[in-house]
Motif scaffolding. Structure first.
Motif, short mmCIF file in Angstrom:
data_model
loop_
_atom_site.label_atom_id
_atom_site.label_comp_id
_atom_site.label_asym_id
_atom_site.label_seq_id
_atom_site.Cartn_x
_atom_site.Cartn_y
_atom_site.Cartn_z
N UNK A 163 30.34 -9.83 57.95
CA UNK A 163 29.35 -8.76 57.99
C UNK A 163 29.14 -8.14 56.61
N UNK A 164 30.24 -7.90 55.91
CA UNK A 164 30.12 -7.35 54.56
C UNK A 164 29.33 -8.29 53.65
N UNK A 165 29.63 -9.56 53.76
CA UNK A 165 28.93 -10.53 52.93
C UNK A 165 27.45 -10.60 53.29
N UNK A 166 27.13 -10.54 54.59
CA UNK A 166 25.73 -10.55 55.03
C UNK A 166 24.97 -9.34 54.49
N UNK A 167 25.63 -8.17 54.48
CA UNK A 167 24.99 -6.97 53.94
C UNK A 167 24.80 -7.09 52.43
N UNK A 168 25.83 -7.56 51.72
CA UNK A 168 25.74 -7.72 50.27
C UNK A 168 24.65 -8.72 49.88
N UNK A 169 24.49 -9.75 50.69
CA UNK A 169 23.47 -10.77 50.41
C UNK A 169 22.07 -10.31 50.81
N UNK A 170 21.98 -9.13 51.44
CA UNK A 170 20.68 -8.61 51.84
C UNK A 170 20.11 -9.28 53.08
N UNK A 171 20.95 -9.98 53.84
CA UNK A 171 20.48 -10.67 55.03
C UNK A 171 20.39 -9.76 56.25
N UNK A 172 21.15 -8.66 56.24
CA UNK A 172 21.05 -7.67 57.32
C UNK A 172 21.12 -6.28 56.71
N UNK A 173 20.53 -5.32 57.40
CA UNK A 173 20.58 -3.93 56.95
C UNK A 173 21.57 -3.14 57.80
N UNK A 174 21.87 -1.96 57.35
CA UNK A 174 22.79 -1.08 58.10
C UNK A 174 22.18 -0.71 59.46
N UNK A 175 20.85 -0.51 59.50
CA UNK A 175 20.17 -0.17 60.76
C UNK A 175 20.26 -1.35 61.74
N UNK A 176 20.06 -2.55 61.24
CA UNK A 176 20.17 -3.73 62.10
C UNK A 176 21.59 -3.86 62.63
N UNK A 177 22.55 -3.60 61.79
CA UNK A 177 23.95 -3.68 62.21
C UNK A 177 24.26 -2.65 63.30
N UNK A 178 23.72 -1.45 63.15
CA UNK A 178 23.90 -0.41 64.17
C UNK A 178 23.30 -0.85 65.50
N UNK A 179 22.10 -1.41 65.45
CA UNK A 179 21.45 -1.91 66.68
C UNK A 179 22.26 -3.03 67.31
N UNK A 180 22.80 -3.89 66.47
CA UNK A 180 23.59 -5.02 66.97
C UNK A 180 24.87 -4.53 67.63
N UNK A 181 25.53 -3.53 67.04
CA UNK A 181 26.75 -2.97 67.66
C UNK A 181 26.43 -2.36 69.02
N UNK A 182 25.25 -1.74 69.12
CA UNK A 182 24.81 -1.18 70.40
C UNK A 182 24.63 -2.30 71.43
N UNK A 183 24.05 -3.42 71.00
CA UNK A 183 23.86 -4.57 71.90
C UNK A 183 25.21 -5.12 72.35
N UNK A 184 26.18 -5.16 71.45
CA UNK A 184 27.54 -5.62 71.80
C UNK A 184 28.12 -4.72 72.87
#
Length: 192
Positions: free
Chosen positions: A8-29
């Motif tokens: 996840x850290x690497x995906x964020x650093x690479x610009x492939x996901x945003x913090x907002x997307x990650x928040x939505x994904x955690x909600x889906x989990x």
């Protein structure tokens, strides 16, 4: 996946996901009752493409990718690993010789599966990466048991038959054996 935080850290650093997307994904989990992990949720929400994840993991772990979608696993390769191990650890044998077995997997951080397989087979294990959906589909299509296939078939047949009998009998009460027999005869094409 074993190393989700690092990925996840690497995906964020690479610009492939945003913090907002990650928040939505955690909600889906959280809503999935344990059915999805965070990477599955990102893919399901279409914030991340499965192939992009596979390629990123391959690059990070120095592994090659392997396309299982058009690959037929020869019998001698399929038999190199016990089916129970394949299903439990979600690995797919793609090549085997006297000294080694090459497996496709989607989680390169699952060292326990690799070490366990190497120990039990007494062979070197080589790893290539494939997408999770390809690994799961290959296991279902090549390594499902006969009983799994029969159960799936019978479930479909039983569901279809029951639905058709319910349509034919309409509102037949339980115990109305004449209506049920007529419906069964009609279903079987043996109407009186």
């Amino acid at each position: 996946m074993e190393n989700s935080d690092y990925i996840l850290e690497f995906l964020k650093e690479a610009g492939l996901i945003s913090e907002e997307q990650l928040t939505s994904a955690w909600q889906k989990v959280a809503e999935s009752d344990g059915q999805l992990d965070i990477l599955d949720a990102l893919i399901k929400l279409e914030f991340l493409e499965e192939d992009a994840l596979t390629n990123l993991l391959a690059e990070q772990y120095g592994l090659e990718t392997f396309d299982l979608s058009q690959y037929y696993i020869p019998d001698e390769v399929a038999e190199a690993i016990p089916v129970d191990f394949i299903r439990q650890n979600e690995v797919v044998p793609v090549n085997a010789d006297e000294d080694s077995v090459t497996v496709a997997m989607y989680d390169p951080a699952d060292l326990e599966a690799i070490d366990s397989l190497s120990y039990s087979l007494k062979k070197e294990i080589r790893v290539v990466l494939a997408s999770k959906s390809q690994v799961i589909n290959a296991i279902k299509s090549r390594f499902s048991s006969l009983s799994d296939s029969v159960d799936a078939f019978l479930t479909g047949v039983n569901t279809t038959g029951i639905e058709q009998m319910e349509r034919v009998t309409g509102s037949a009460e339980e115990g109305d054996s004449d209506a049920i027999q007529r419906a069964y005869a009609k279903y079987c094409g043996k109407e009186e």
